[in-house]
Design a protein around this motif. Structure first.
Motif, PDB file in Angstrom:
ATOM      1  N   LYS A 140       6.385  -3.589   2.943  1.00 56.80           N
ATOM      2  CA  LYS A 140       6.142  -2.204   3.327  1.00 56.80           C
ATOM      3  C   LYS A 140       7.260  -1.269   2.870  1.00 56.80           C
ATOM      4  CE  LYS A 140       3.256  -3.349   7.268  1.00 56.80           C
ATOM      5  NZ  LYS A 140       3.014  -3.174   8.694  1.00 56.80           N
ATOM      6  N   ARG A 141       8.505  -1.742   2.916  1.00 58.09           N
ATOM      7  CA  ARG A 141       9.628  -0.898   2.475  1.00 58.09           C
ATOM      8  C   ARG A 141       9.531  -0.581   0.986  1.00 58.09           C
ATOM      9  NH1 ARG A 141      13.870  -4.509   4.406  1.00 58.09           N
ATOM     10  NH2 ARG A 141      12.984  -4.954   6.418  1.00 58.09           N
ATOM     11  N   GLU A 142       9.160  -1.576   0.192  1.00 58.41           N
ATOM     12  CA  GLU A 142       9.016  -1.351  -1.245  1.00 58.41           C
ATOM     13  C   GLU A 142       7.864  -0.398  -1.543  1.00 58.41           C
ATOM     14  OE1 GLU A 142      10.548  -5.515  -3.251  1.00 58.41           O
ATOM     15  OE2 GLU A 142       8.462  -5.363  -2.597  1.00 58.41           O
ATOM     16  N   ILE A 143       6.759  -0.543  -0.826  1.00 59.94           N
ATOM     17  CA  ILE A 143       5.604   0.332  -1.040  1.00 59.94           C
ATOM     18  C   ILE A 143       5.963   1.770  -0.689  1.00 59.94           C
ATOM     19  CG2 ILE A 143       3.253   0.843  -0.275  1.00 59.94           C
ATOM     20  CD1 ILE A 143       2.968  -2.234   0.190  1.00 59.94           C
ATOM     21  N   LYS A 144       6.643   1.963   0.423  1.00 61.40           N
ATOM     22  CA  LYS A 144       7.046   3.300   0.833  1.00 61.40           C
ATOM     23  C   LYS A 144       7.974   3.936  -0.196  1.00 61.40           C
ATOM     24  CE  LYS A 144       9.405   5.861   4.466  1.00 61.40           C
ATOM     25  NZ  LYS A 144      10.056   5.825   5.772  1.00 61.40           N
ATOM     26  N   VAL A 157       3.224   2.823   6.577  1.00 58.69           N
ATOM     27  CA  VAL A 157       2.478   1.978   5.647  1.00 58.69           C
ATOM     28  C   VAL A 157       1.861   0.824   6.424  1.00 58.69           C
ATOM     29  CG1 VAL A 157       2.632   0.474   3.634  1.00 58.69           C
ATOM     30  CG2 VAL A 157       4.038   2.523   3.741  1.00 58.69           C
ATOM     31  N   ARG A 158       0.585   0.568   6.166  1.00 62.06           N
ATOM     32  CA  ARG A 158      -0.105  -0.597   6.713  1.00 62.06           C
ATOM     33  C   ARG A 158      -0.677  -1.375   5.548  1.00 62.06           C
ATOM     34  NH1 ARG A 158      -3.372   1.331  12.104  1.00 62.06           N
ATOM     35  NH2 ARG A 158      -1.555   2.141  13.199  1.00 62.06           N
ATOM     36  N   THR A 159      -0.582  -2.691   5.612  1.00 64.29           N
ATOM     37  CA  THR A 159      -1.059  -3.521   4.505  1.00 64.29           C
ATOM     38  C   THR A 159      -2.176  -4.444   4.958  1.00 64.29           C
ATOM     39  OG1 THR A 159       0.629  -5.192   4.920  1.00 64.29           O
ATOM     40  CG2 THR A 159       1.155  -3.484   3.311  1.00 64.29           C
ATOM     41  N   VAL A 160      -3.036  -4.804   4.011  1.00 62.47           N
ATOM     42  CA  VAL A 160      -4.154  -5.710   4.261  1.00 62.47           C
ATOM     43  C   VAL A 160      -4.236  -6.683   3.090  1.00 62.47           C
ATOM     44  CG1 VAL A 160      -6.656  -5.890   4.512  1.00 62.47           C
ATOM     45  CG2 VAL A 160      -5.456  -3.942   5.487  1.00 62.47           C
ATOM     46  N   ASN A 161      -4.316  -7.970   3.385  1.00 64.87           N
ATOM     47  CA  ASN A 161      -4.563  -8.983   2.365  1.00 64.87           C
ATOM     48  C   ASN A 161      -6.067  -9.210   2.289  1.00 64.87           C
ATOM     49  OD1 ASN A 161      -1.919  -9.668   1.497  1.00 64.87           O
ATOM     50  ND2 ASN A 161      -1.605 -10.665   3.465  1.00 64.87           N
ATOM     51  N   ALA A 162      -6.668  -8.855   1.166  1.00 60.85           N
ATOM     52  CA  ALA A 162      -8.113  -8.996   0.987  1.00 60.85           C
ATOM     53  C   ALA A 162      -8.407 -10.308   0.268  1.00 60.85           C
ATOM     54  CB  ALA A 162      -8.662  -7.821   0.182  1.00 60.85           C
ATOM     55  N   LYS A 163      -9.335 -11.065   0.802  1.00 59.73           N
ATOM     56  CA  LYS A 163      -9.729 -12.323   0.187  1.00 59.73           C
ATOM     57  C   LYS A 163     -10.662 -12.047  -0.995  1.00 59.73           C
ATOM     58  CE  LYS A 163      -7.979 -15.068   3.367  1.00 59.73           C
ATOM     59  NZ  LYS A 163      -6.901 -15.988   3.108  1.00 59.73           N
ATOM     60  N   GLY A 164     -10.532 -12.840  -2.045  1.00 59.66           N
ATOM     61  CA  GLY A 164     -11.404 -12.701  -3.201  1.00 59.66           C
ATOM     62  C   GLY A 164     -12.814 -13.176  -2.877  1.00 59.66           C
ATOM     63  N   LYS A 165     -13.782 -12.507  -3.452  1.00 61.29           N
ATOM     64  CA  LYS A 165     -15.182 -12.864  -3.188  1.00 61.29           C
ATOM     65  C   LYS A 165     -15.567 -14.136  -3.931  1.00 61.29           C
ATOM     66  CE  LYS A 165     -16.976  -8.204  -2.618  1.00 61.29           C
ATOM     67  NZ  LYS A 165     -17.953  -7.232  -3.114  1.00 61.29           N
ATOM     68  N   ALA A 194      -2.717  -1.265   0.457  1.00 61.19           N
ATOM     69  CA  ALA A 194      -1.821  -0.603   1.402  1.00 61.19           C
ATOM     70  C   ALA A 194      -2.413   0.751   1.787  1.00 61.19           C
ATOM     71  CB  ALA A 194      -0.446  -0.405   0.783  1.00 61.19           C
ATOM     72  N   TYR A 195      -2.479   0.987   3.091  1.00 57.69           N
ATOM     73  CA  TYR A 195      -2.876   2.286   3.622  1.00 57.69           C
ATOM     74  C   TYR A 195      -1.593   3.065   3.884  1.00 57.69           C
ATOM     75  CZ  TYR A 195      -7.578   0.443   4.374  1.00 57.69           C
ATOM     76  OH  TYR A 195      -8.826  -0.083   4.192  1.00 57.69           O
ATOM     77  N   VAL A 196      -1.347   4.111   3.103  1.00 53.67           N
ATOM     78  CA  VAL A 196      -0.113   4.888   3.194  1.00 53.67           C
ATOM     79  C   VAL A 196      -0.413   6.195   3.915  1.00 53.67           C
ATOM     80  CG1 VAL A 196       1.710   6.002   1.877  1.00 53.67           C
ATOM     81  CG2 VAL A 196       0.724   3.864   1.062  1.00 53.67           C
ATOM     82  N   THR A 197       0.246   6.399   5.057  1.00 56.26           N
ATOM     83  CA  THR A 197       0.097   7.636   5.816  1.00 56.26           C
ATOM     84  C   THR A 197       1.141   8.620   5.342  1.00 56.26           C
ATOM     85  OG1 THR A 197      -0.645   6.362   7.723  1.00 56.26           O
ATOM     86  CG2 THR A 197      -0.004   8.642   8.119  1.00 56.26           C
ATOM     87  N   LEU A 198       0.693   9.789   4.916  1.00 53.90           N
ATOM     88  CA  LEU A 198       1.602  10.810   4.420  1.00 53.90           C
ATOM     89  C   LEU A 198       2.037  11.734   5.550  1.00 53.90           C
ATOM     90  CD1 LEU A 198      -0.287  11.734   1.144  1.00 53.90           C
ATOM     91  CD2 LEU A 198       1.617  10.163   1.409  1.00 53.90           C
ATOM     92  N   ALA A 199       3.204  12.327   5.396  1.00 57.21           N
ATOM     93  CA  ALA A 199       3.720  13.272   6.378  1.00 57.21           C
ATOM     94  C   ALA A 199       2.834  14.513   6.400  1.00 57.21           C
ATOM     95  CB  ALA A 199       5.158  13.646   6.057  1.00 57.21           C
ATOM     96  N   GLU A 200       2.953  15.267   7.464  1.00 58.72           N
ATOM     97  CA  GLU A 200       2.147  16.476   7.655  1.00 58.72           C
ATOM     98  C   GLU A 200       2.346  17.451   6.491  1.00 58.72           C
ATOM     99  OE1 GLU A 200      -0.780  18.183   9.798  1.00 58.72           O
ATOM    100  OE2 GLU A 200       0.308  16.423  10.478  1.00 58.72           O
ATOM    101  N   GLY A 201       1.234  17.912   5.903  1.00 58.88           N
ATOM    102  CA  GLY A 201       1.295  18.873   4.810  1.00 58.88           C
ATOM    103  C   GLY A 201       1.458  18.249   3.433  1.00 58.88           C
TER     104      GLY A 201
END
Length: 98
Positions: free
Chosen positions: A39-43, A57-65, A82-89
């Motif tokens: 998460k630190r590297e992604i941010k 930052v929230r991460t999800v490991n998706a399994k291959g179909k 990774a779901y990255v939440t941005l600051a306001e504005g």
């Protein structure tokens, strides 16, 4: 942090119906990232590449179909997003429109 590593962490934006709804409503952006990224590297990568403030930052490991081609069975590779939440504005515009 290693500057070269930051350029390899983000693979690209994950564009889907769900990610578009999240971007409009919650101020989040979804990226496909390297499987070994934390998460630190992604941010740090998002803040450096897009010049925005990241709130979380929230991460999800998706399994291959599982896939088949006739009698041959296979599987797509696992990936991480990774779901990255941005600051306001803050906002990231991938299309470059106005």
């Amino acid at each position: 942090m290693n500057q070269e590593r930051l350029y390899t962490v983000l693979r690209g934006p994950h564009i889907s119906e769900k990610s578009t709804v999240i971007a409009d409503g919650a101020g989040q952006v979804v990226f496909q990232v390297a499987p070994d990224a934390n998460k630190r590297e992604i941010k740090a990568a998002v803040e450096k590449l897009f010049d925005v403030q990241v709130k979380g930052v929230r991460t999800v490991n998706a399994k291959g179909k599982r896939k088949r081609f006739g009698m041959i069975r296979g599987r797509r590779r696992d990936w991480k997003k990774a779901y990255v939440t941005l600051a306001e504005g803050q906002d990231i515009d991938f299309l470059g429109g106005e």
